[in-house]
Write an enzyme that holds these catalytic residues in place. Structure first.
Site, PDB file in Angstrom:
ATOM      1  N   ASP A 173      -7.661  -6.232  -6.016  1.00 38.95           N
ATOM      2  CA  ASP A 173      -7.610  -4.946  -5.315  1.00 38.95           C
ATOM      3  C   ASP A 173      -8.064  -3.831  -6.247  1.00 38.95           C
ATOM      4  OD1 ASP A 173      -7.022  -2.942  -3.464  1.00 38.95           O
ATOM      5  OD2 ASP A 173      -4.906  -2.856  -4.031  1.00 38.95           O
ATOM      6  N   SER A 193       0.824  -1.196   0.000  1.00 38.10           N
ATOM      7  CA  SER A 193       0.000   0.000   0.000  1.00 38.10           C
ATOM      8  C   SER A 193       0.866   1.257   0.000  1.00 38.10           C
ATOM      9  CB  SER A 193      -0.966  -0.054   1.194  1.00 38.10           C
ATOM     10  OG  SER A 193      -1.973   0.916   1.074  1.00 38.10           O
ATOM     11  N   HIS A 248      -6.046  -6.427  -1.761  1.00 47.38           N
ATOM     12  CA  HIS A 248      -5.008  -5.490  -1.333  1.00 47.38           C
ATOM     13  C   HIS A 248      -3.975  -6.177  -0.449  1.00 47.38           C
ATOM     14  CE1 HIS A 248      -3.583  -1.394  -0.847  1.00 47.38           C
ATOM     15  NE2 HIS A 248      -3.587  -1.510   0.461  1.00 47.38           N
TER      16      HIS A 248
END
Length: 552
Positions: A467, A275, A529
């Protein structure tokens, strides 16, 4: 106050003109003036040109802010957030098994190759201390046969205290590599990665640890770091609002840790994260590599579903939301057209941010682009971290499991066992998230550091293909667009099947891969994710093979 540009330019030119001298006659005086002007013209023009660029940037920033204020007024209701310091009780030095003083490390001098005295280890470490405690795993029921250390990195000059948790490899710790794991946010604890993704245990609905057979410490020792300050168990009387400010802390932590444990310093070392770690890792890696005299044996970095190059990645929100990423469309045609229409303006704002790297330009770029290209998806109630399902728990970033982790880490007995000094634990600190955004860090072009890293070590960009927020389409695109000596060959390299090779599922397709030189991109099937949470077997497979050097 408003000052006309013409007035400022004339004033600058006048100030730059040299003082007159007394000369023999009018002709000589005129010639001298011409010569002086000719000689000094470049000196005059250069600051004027720079000043004009500054004015242009200011005018552009004003236009951006006015546009954002008109379009999204609710997003400008923000004052800089100065979070109240976390309540904490510092444990006495006698609590800790070891305290490594940065000043002591800096006091060690050696004779260099040229015969001159030099520090054994580079860097400004005098203000740092590292506190270390051997943790009793049996009291927590987390990998009881594995050696663990917890503690704090203290920046005494700035009142910063970063918490870390180290797990030795289950396999062969004397030879297995060491990995630093970083979660993103910005402002989310890496202990969520520990207990939700790749650590030795997860936390179930009964708030009990459950053994994870696919933990990344199966064949590597792993350090989980709560950073920046005021995240997780970390705390400070100050705040951090940009990625660069945190880089020196990470260098200090690793340097002092490996100084205390030279047996780990001898092993290969890797940095991994996901991320917003797409911002962190290029900066932290560049900081480490900038020190020639270091005790950190850095061999590679891994970024999973990262945000690294916003200019390229934001272009792929519309395709991912509208059915072009391998999953059914989440948005209707009208919303997709709206995103298409907004893309050009978003990209022009990001380009201006890249050119200036000024918060005055980068902040409105972030606000505009997030509202135009992220918000339409968020309004559907679909999980931004996984296009396959709804957001099941908005208070915990769509995952009930994050709530379980927070409840577990808030238990007094857990905090006592690991030596935590704060009175409570939060998985994410949204004040930090806002501060990073409103200091312009969100859109800054940290991808520009990657070519310099590739010159020295391999880089893996991997992405779970379900994601949305840091989707695989955008990650693949920025890696192919990156300018570096192997750019053409990497961009032209085909995507090949990635298969399991070393267990009972040998031959199973788990994704796709392309690689050239030191650069590798992976698409992982069925991962959101957080790939290690969604696809634990596949994630451990590629992780072990990457550390083994298969693709570099």
């Amino acid at each position: 106050m408003r000052v006309l540009p013409a007035t400022l330019l004339v004033g600058a030119a006048t100030a730059a003109t040299p003082a007159q001298q007394v000369l023999g006659g009018l002709q000589d005086f005129g010639n001298a003036v011409q010569d002086a002007m000719h000689e000094n013209l470049p000196k005059i023009n250069k600051p004027l040109e720079a000043f004009q660029e500054q004015l242009k940037s200011l005018y552009e920033a004003r236009e951006f802010w006015e546009e954002v204020a008109n379009a999204f007024p609710q997003n400008l209701d923000h004052n800089p957030v100065f979070s109240l310091p976390k309540k904490h009780t510092r444990r006495p030095d006698s609590h800790w098994d070891h305290i490594v003083r940065g000043a002591d490390v800096q006091s060690v001098w050696v004779t260099g190759e040229n015969g001159e005295k030099e520090r054994e280890i580079e860097g400004k470490l005098e203000a740092y201390d590292l506190r270390i405690k051997k943790t009793d795993p049996s009291s927590l029921g987390i990998d009881p046969d594995v050696k663990q250390y917890t503690g704090y990195l203290d920046d005494n000059e700035n009142d910063k205290h970063l918490f870390y948790w180290f797990f030795e490899s289950r396999n062969d710790p004397k030879n297995d590599p060491v990995v630093l794991w970083l979660n993103g946010g910005p402002g989310c604890s890496s202990l969520t990665g520990l207990f939700m993704e790749l650590g030795p245990s997860s936390i179930d609905e009964n708030i009990k640890p459950v053994y994870n057979p696919y933990a990344w410490n199966s064949n590597a020792s792993v350090i989980f770091l709560d950073q920046p300050v005021n995240v997780g168990y970390s705390y400070s009387g100050s705040t951090v609002s940009d990625t660069v400010a945190a880089g020196k802390d990470v260098y200090a932590l690793l340097t002092l840790f490996f100084k205390q444990f030279p047996e780990y310093a001898e092993q290969d070392f890797h940095i991994a994260g996901e991320s917003y770690a797409g911002h962190y890792i290029p900066v932290f890696t560049s900081e480490i590599l900038s020190h020639q005299k270091r005790n950190i044996n850095l061999k590679s970095v891994l970024i999973g579903n990262g945000l690294t190059d916003g200019l390229t990645q934001y272009e792929y929100y519309r395709p991912m939301a509208c059915g072009e990423g391998g999953y059914p469309a989440v948005l209707d045609e009208s919303s997709c057209r709206s995103m298409d229409n907004a893309l050009g303006r978003c990209q022009s704002m990001i380009e201006s941010c890249y050119n200036s790297e000024s918060a005055w330009v980068c902040v409105p770029a972030s606000i505009y682009c997030n509202n135009a290209l992220l918000a339409p998806y968020q309004r559907t109630g679909q999980n931004v971290y996984d296009v396959r399902g709804k957001c099941e728990d908005e208070s915990n970033l769509c995952y009930k499991g994050m709530g379980y982790v927070s409840e577990y880490l808030n238990k007094p007995e857990v905090r006592a066992a690991v030596g935590a000094e704060v009175d409570g634990y939060d998985s994410c600190n949204f004040d930090i998230n806002r501060n990073f955004l409103f200091h312009g860090d969100w859109m800054k072009p940290y991808h520009r550091l990657v070519p310099g890293i590739l010159e020295q070590i391999p880089v893996l960009i991997y992405a779970g293909d379900a994601d949305f927020i840091c989707n695989w389409l955008g990650n693949k695109a920025w890696t192919e667009a990156l300018e570096w000596p192997g750019h053409k060959e990497f961009a032209a390299a085909p995507m090949e099947d990635l298969k399991i090779v070393d267990n009972e599922h040998t031959g199973k397709k788990i994704g796709q891969i392309k690689t050239h030189g030191n650069f590798t991109f992976m698409r992982l099937y069925g991962g959101g994710h957080m790939v290690p949470m969604d696809q634990p077997e596949a994630s451990l497979e590629f992780f072990n093979r990457w550390l083994g050097g298969e693709w570099f």
